[in-house]
Design a protein around this motif. Sequence first.
Motif, short mmCIF file in Angstrom:
data_model
loop_
_atom_site.label_atom_id
_atom_site.label_comp_id
_atom_site.label_asym_id
_atom_site.label_seq_id
_atom_site.Cartn_x
_atom_site.Cartn_y
_atom_site.Cartn_z
N SER A 154 0.84 -1.21 0.00
CA SER A 154 0.00 0.00 0.00
C SER A 154 0.87 1.26 0.00
O SER A 154 0.52 2.28 -0.61
CB SER A 154 -0.93 0.00 1.21
OG SER A 154 -0.20 0.03 2.42
N THR A 155 2.03 1.20 0.68
CA THR A 155 2.96 2.35 0.67
C THR A 155 3.53 2.55 -0.73
O THR A 155 3.66 3.68 -1.21
CB THR A 155 4.09 2.13 1.68
OG1 THR A 155 3.54 1.99 2.98
CG2 THR A 155 5.07 3.29 1.66
N THR A 162 0.90 4.19 -2.84
CA THR A 162 0.80 5.62 -2.53
C THR A 162 1.90 6.41 -3.23
O THR A 162 1.65 7.49 -3.80
CB THR A 162 0.89 5.85 -1.01
OG1 THR A 162 -0.20 5.18 -0.37
CG2 THR A 162 0.83 7.34 -0.68
N GLU A 196 1.18 6.60 -7.00
CA GLU A 196 0.14 7.59 -7.29
C GLU A 196 0.71 9.00 -7.23
O GLU A 196 0.35 9.88 -8.03
CB GLU A 196 -1.01 7.43 -6.30
CG GLU A 196 -1.82 6.15 -6.51
CD GLU A 196 -2.83 5.92 -5.39
OE1 GLU A 196 -2.77 6.68 -4.39
OE2 GLU A 196 -3.65 4.99 -5.52
N SER A 197 1.62 9.25 -6.30
CA SER A 197 2.26 10.56 -6.20
C SER A 197 3.13 10.84 -7.43
O SER A 197 3.14 11.96 -7.95
CB SER A 197 3.11 10.62 -4.93
OG SER A 197 3.80 11.86 -4.84
#
Length: 460
Positions: free
Chosen positions: A429-430, A433, A436-437
């Motif tokens: 999940s990290t 993230t 996505e950034s």
Amino acid sequence: MVGDLSMGQPFDQSRRTARLVQMLANACNGAGEHTEIGRQVALLRWSGCTANAEGFTRLLGDDVEGRNAMLSQTLNAAGLRAMRRSTPLAQIHCEVSGDIASTLGLRSEVEHGLRNVFEQYDGAGRPSGLRHPQVPEVVYQVLLAGDLEILSRMHGLEAALQWISSHRDQRYPAALATELLQHAEDWLDQLRQPQAVASRGAAAPVSLTLVGDVIDLKLPWLAGYSRRSSELAREAARLSGLPALAVDHLGQAALIHGIGRAAVPNRIWNTPGALLEGDLEQVRLVPYWTSRACGQIPALAVSGQVAAHAYERLDGSGYFRSLNADALQTEHRLLAAALAWQALVSDRPWRPAFSHDAAACLLLEEAGQGRFDPRSCQAVIAAACGETSMTVCKPCGGLLSERETEILRRISTGGSNKEVARQLGISPSTVRTHVESVFRKLQCTTRAAATLKALTLGLI
């Protein structure tokens, strides 16, 4: 043409005036070299007006429209009072015009006419207040022809003739004005017939650096901008591997790209921050006027078209055509990047110059947003730093964080989120993230697109 635009006139005003001067000179004194002297003085009489544009901005509020009102005799009472303080501006104009004639190697009669082009018969002219017969004959001819061309266009022939008649033995000798009045209608009719561009034989070519310098004089903080941009664009083009002819065209384009800037009032150029929509629309027309002017000069056909693309952007946000990447050639992309760089590293009234590192950061970030071509930006930065070959520069300030860069490097080689998470000892999940950034910062939605953009920007 630069002079015509600076004075708020159509950019054929000086050429029309020059034809009228030749008709008047021929009617008075027959054919001869004096007609060519008159033609040259008429063509160059506004050549010094960029040099005092800032002064006219302070005097009249708008250097372009204010001078248009001055020429068309439509200044209001406040403007007429302000013009009483214009002698220093006339001195600047005449000195620069005379120096341009000298630089071009024109005859002494042309230079003398330009240095006195605002003098009048009765001594009410500027800057020296000369009286007849101290005023050169060619000055009267140009003044008369200019009044006829402008006033007849603005107010109609009858009103123009009445005004000229009322100023005999004031602005110009009565006999010369009478000669013009007798033929004015016929001569204006002749102007409606197009005139072929005559070959000047072995006439010396005009240095485009002089043209660039004259353009830049319009704004005190712009001095040397066109020259520096031209040198930078040429070097960036060489580093990019363009052929010699393309390098020359690009260098020429950088020198003349600001022709259309003359049509925009200095108050707009001196405005910090966002422009009003109406002012922005005038700025958007700058490359249009450049294109129109260069399109009438065969020797500038290629470089003029390159210059007309100076403010286009890859994402279609540029002007005046709002072209996108598919329509922009390498020369267009290099010119846009070179001009942007040169603007960043130059002082402006509202900010100091950026350092090379800061300018590289801003330019590459703009490329990352899709407005400039990354490779062209790399070439410009390399040229500005004196490098002899292309090197990859990373955006300053870290467009991507160190962790984002590492994750992008790993997924660019095909690693899944789970694989990257396991390799780096973090949760999937990290990783998601961070991905996505990365997509958000690079304005991408797929890994392939993010990989391509990161490679072109030198991020990985």
